[in-house]
Design an enzyme around this catalytic site. Structure first.
Site, PDB file in Angstrom:
ATOM      1  N   CYS A  93       0.971  -1.185   0.054  1.00 11.45           N
ATOM      2  CA  CYS A  93       0.032   0.097  -0.073  1.00 11.45           C
ATOM      3  C   CYS A  93       0.801   1.230  -0.032  1.00 11.45           C
ATOM      4  O   CYS A  93       1.981   1.273   0.719  1.00 11.45           O
ATOM      5  CB  CYS A  93      -0.838   0.093   1.208  1.00 11.45           C
ATOM      6  SG  CYS A  93      -1.956   1.204   1.395  1.00 11.45           S
ATOM      7  N   GLU A 136      -8.397  -1.198  -3.054  1.00 11.06           N
ATOM      8  CA  GLU A 136      -8.540   0.380  -3.007  1.00 11.06           C
ATOM      9  C   GLU A 136     -10.005   0.509  -2.466  1.00 11.06           C
ATOM     10  O   GLU A 136     -10.225   1.729  -2.110  1.00 11.06           O
ATOM     11  CB  GLU A 136      -8.429   0.815  -4.500  1.00 11.06           C
ATOM     12  CG  GLU A 136      -7.107   0.599  -5.134  1.00 11.06           C
ATOM     13  CD  GLU A 136      -6.173   1.518  -4.282  1.00 11.06           C
ATOM     14  OE1 GLU A 136      -6.240   2.339  -3.467  1.00 11.06           O
ATOM     15  OE2 GLU A 136      -4.934   1.156  -4.408  1.00 11.06           O
ATOM     16  N   HIS A 139     -10.283   1.063   0.987  1.00  9.38           N
ATOM     17  CA  HIS A 139      -9.918   2.651   1.619  1.00  9.38           C
ATOM     18  C   HIS A 139     -11.002   3.303   1.666  1.00  9.38           C
ATOM     19  O   HIS A 139     -11.260   4.157   2.667  1.00  9.38           O
ATOM     20  CB  HIS A 139      -8.800   3.074   0.622  1.00  9.38           C
ATOM     21  CG  HIS A 139      -7.360   2.668   0.902  1.00  9.38           C
ATOM     22  ND1 HIS A 139      -6.844   2.969   1.965  1.00  9.38           N
ATOM     23  CD2 HIS A 139      -6.818   1.925   0.136  1.00  9.38           C
ATOM     24  CE1 HIS A 139      -5.507   2.621   1.829  1.00  9.38           C
ATOM     25  NE2 HIS A 139      -5.359   2.032   0.715  1.00  9.38           N
TER      26      HIS A 139
END
Length: 161
Positions: A93, A136, A139
């Protein structure tokens, strides 16, 4: 413009993002430029980086940017999984460079989203791109790969496994 990437431990990374409203749509071009520039700078420095989520630069909106040959902006994405087949991967990440986390992800995913022009789109992904967008997408919900570790021994410093 290149933005600072929030790093592991920053409380903002654990917050839920909100959908982009119609009134905010005009601001997407600027956000897309920031995401692109930030990711490309990370790629230049770290020789890695294929996608980034708006929360990683402190923007609490449900927006993802991916560039694996061509740039794609995914606005207000919704993810689903066509089957239950999973795979084990080493996840990295931009918010914790140099740290790898062993996690389990679905082998395939389908993601519904609106593109930069407001057109509804669907992507069907498999393998590493499926894993990338699951990472993603997490997130957007304030979930980091560290929270998905298979166990307490699933953390590695890059180059040491």
């Amino acid at each position: 413009m290149i933005q600072p990437i929030l790093q592991l431990g920053n409380p903002q990374l654990y917050e839920q993002s909100e959908e982009v409203t119609k009134e905010e749509w005009a601001e997407l071009a600027s956000l897309e430029r920031d995401l692109h520039d930030t990711m490309m700078e990370y790629r230049r420095v770290h020789h890695a980086g294929r996608a980034i989520a708006a929360p990683q630069i402190g923007v609490k909106k449900r927006v993802l940017y991916m560039n694996v040959g061509e740039p794609i902006l995914l606005v207000n994405p919704r993810m689903e999984f066509p089957d239950l087949e999973k795979m084990e991967v080493m996840d990295d990440c931009m918010s914790f460079p140099g740290l790898l986390v062993r996690v389990e992800r679905y082998r395939r995913c389908r993601i519904h989203y609106w593109d930069r022009n407001g057109e509804e789109c669907v992507l069907e992904l498999e393998g590493d791109l499926s894993e990338l967008l699951q990472h993603e997408y997490d997130h957007l919900d304030g979930i980091l790969a560290t929270m998905r570790a298979l166990d307490e021994k699933s953390f590695y410093v890059a180059g040491n496994f």
